[in-house]
Design a protein around this motif. Sequence first.
Motif, PDB file in Angstrom:
ATOM      1  N   PHE A   3      10.635  71.441 -15.982  1.00  0.00           N
ATOM      2  CA  PHE A   3      10.174  71.395 -14.592  1.00  0.00           C
ATOM      3  C   PHE A   3       9.683  72.766 -14.117  1.00  0.00           C
ATOM      4  O   PHE A   3       8.879  72.861 -13.197  1.00  0.00           O
ATOM      5  N   THR A  25       8.919  63.353 -15.993  1.00  0.00           N
ATOM      6  CA  THR A  25       8.310  62.167 -16.609  1.00  0.00           C
ATOM      7  C   THR A  25       6.794  62.444 -16.695  1.00  0.00           C
ATOM      8  O   THR A  25       6.297  63.359 -16.025  1.00  0.00           O
ATOM      9  N   LYS A  51       7.377  58.059 -10.198  1.00  0.00           N
ATOM     10  CA  LYS A  51       6.251  58.460  -9.339  1.00  0.00           C
ATOM     11  C   LYS A  51       6.705  58.991  -7.985  1.00  0.00           C
ATOM     12  O   LYS A  51       6.042  59.834  -7.407  1.00  0.00           O
ATOM     13  N   ARG A 338      14.166  51.537 -16.905  1.00  0.00           N
ATOM     14  CA  ARG A 338      13.494  52.577 -16.113  1.00  0.00           C
ATOM     15  C   ARG A 338      13.792  53.970 -16.663  1.00  0.00           C
ATOM     16  O   ARG A 338      14.824  54.193 -17.268  1.00  0.00           O
TER      17      ARG A 338
HETATM   18  P1  AMP Z   1      10.448  55.790  -9.376  1.00  0.00           P
HETATM   19  O1  AMP Z   1       9.387  55.405 -10.362  1.00  0.00           O
HETATM   20  O2  AMP Z   1      10.028  56.883  -8.491  1.00  0.00           O
HETATM   21  O3  AMP Z   1      10.968  54.581  -8.640  1.00  0.00           O
HETATM   22  O4  AMP Z   1      11.709  56.385 -10.218  1.00  0.00           O
HETATM   23  C1  AMP Z   1      12.445  55.610 -11.105  1.00  0.00           C
HETATM   24  C2  AMP Z   1      13.815  56.192 -11.374  1.00  0.00           C
HETATM   25  O5  AMP Z   1      13.728  57.313 -12.246  1.00  0.00           O
HETATM   26  C3  AMP Z   1      14.573  56.666 -10.153  1.00  0.00           C
HETATM   27  O6  AMP Z   1      15.879  56.142 -10.225  1.00  0.00           O
HETATM   28  C4  AMP Z   1      14.583  58.168 -10.258  1.00  0.00           C
HETATM   29  O7  AMP Z   1      15.776  58.708  -9.692  1.00  0.00           O
HETATM   30  C5  AMP Z   1      14.526  58.402 -11.756  1.00  0.00           C
HETATM   31  N1  AMP Z   1      13.821  59.637 -12.155  1.00  0.00           N
HETATM   32  C6  AMP Z   1      12.747  60.189 -11.541  1.00  0.00           C
HETATM   33  N2  AMP Z   1      12.339  61.301 -12.201  1.00  0.00           N
HETATM   34  C7  AMP Z   1      13.174  61.475 -13.246  1.00  0.00           C
HETATM   35  C8  AMP Z   1      13.262  62.447 -14.296  1.00  0.00           C
HETATM   36  N3  AMP Z   1      12.407  63.460 -14.395  1.00  0.00           N
HETATM   37  N4  AMP Z   1      14.256  62.302 -15.199  1.00  0.00           N
HETATM   38  C9  AMP Z   1      15.111  61.255 -15.121  1.00  0.00           C
HETATM   39  N5  AMP Z   1      15.092  60.307 -14.147  1.00  0.00           N
HETATM   40  C10 AMP Z   1      14.121  60.395 -13.228  1.00  0.00           C
END
Ligand code: AMP
Length: 352
Positions: A3, A25, A51, A338
Amino acid sequence: MSFDTLGLSDKVLEAVKASGYTEPTPIQAEAIPHVMQRRDVLGIAQTGTGKTASFTLPMLSLLEKGRARARMPRTLILEPTRELAAQVEENLNRYSENQKLNVALLIGGTSFEDQFKKLDRGVDILIATPGRLLDCFERGKILMTGVEVMVIDEADRMLDMGFIPDIERICKMVPFTRQTLFFSATMPPEIEGLANKFLQNPVMVSVAKASSTSDTITQHAVASEYQDYDKRAKLRELIEGAVDLKNGIIFCNRKKDVATVYRSLDRHGYSVGALHGDMDQTSRTATLNVFRDNKISLLVASDVAARGLDIPDVSHVFNFDVPVNAEDYVHRIGRTGRAGRTGVAYMIVVSY
Ligand code: AMP
């Protein structure tokens, strides 16, 4: 990739670490540097790809400079549903723990009073559903002239729900010079038209083919001979046979079936809740919370709930009905597997 190289502020990086994320991600790695450079971004990504953090983390970093003024939000995030808006707020509260930024939620089904009070105090990030935002604007409670960054999230869902005219109105109310971040899981022509109209020279960031499912999900289709009773028996069979079932969401096409399947599972002694579009906000939130806290392990839901649930590790998704379109299928099973985790999805198919 770490990051640290994305240009985020130190405070935000600390909060990211505290969230337990070790690396960005793909959508985060691609989008964040552009957002930090104040470019407009057109992101093709579905929920589950991370996202939300791809726009919230850079927004928080950019907002460190400057202060909010009464009734003039500095940034605006538009979400199609109350659940999604509430989840974005939850994420923001976590990521902004080291900052003094005001986050407010403007959604239907809750009292205007509290929302107005927050707006009066000055809001750095306003998360809103389109109808409630326009309502507040018309009542003179909010000014859009201070918006520096606007996010339009889940644009294809907005289209499904008939919100595009509202979005067009809102886009015209915020300053022309704003930065716009636009996310959609798919790019039907109407969405492309909207993006062309309201984004300026955007960077396009795409993390998965439109309407595709994640490789980490094992998908099964199982046959049931008849509707109703037979299907419910098949569902119980699948639940009983599921390996490592931690928690699961069962999707039905109609709210009537949500109620029937819920009652049936409850009668058979399962720990189960139900969620559909007609429930009021308080009971939806309450049901979601007990599910999130693992006090119930199964949740019967309709598609209205499908886009919004941010439950990090649902182990299983059961499609009680074959969804009406492919996109709903993608969104339903996207509740599992996910952020790189594995997941299992079942779909009951009736053969007449
Ligand atoms: P979203 O696509 O934004 O709904 O995120 C999906 C899930 O992934 C959520 O539960 C986030 O907390 C988790 N998340 C987001 N970014 C990361 C990351 N870099 N590493 C691990 N988990 C993540």
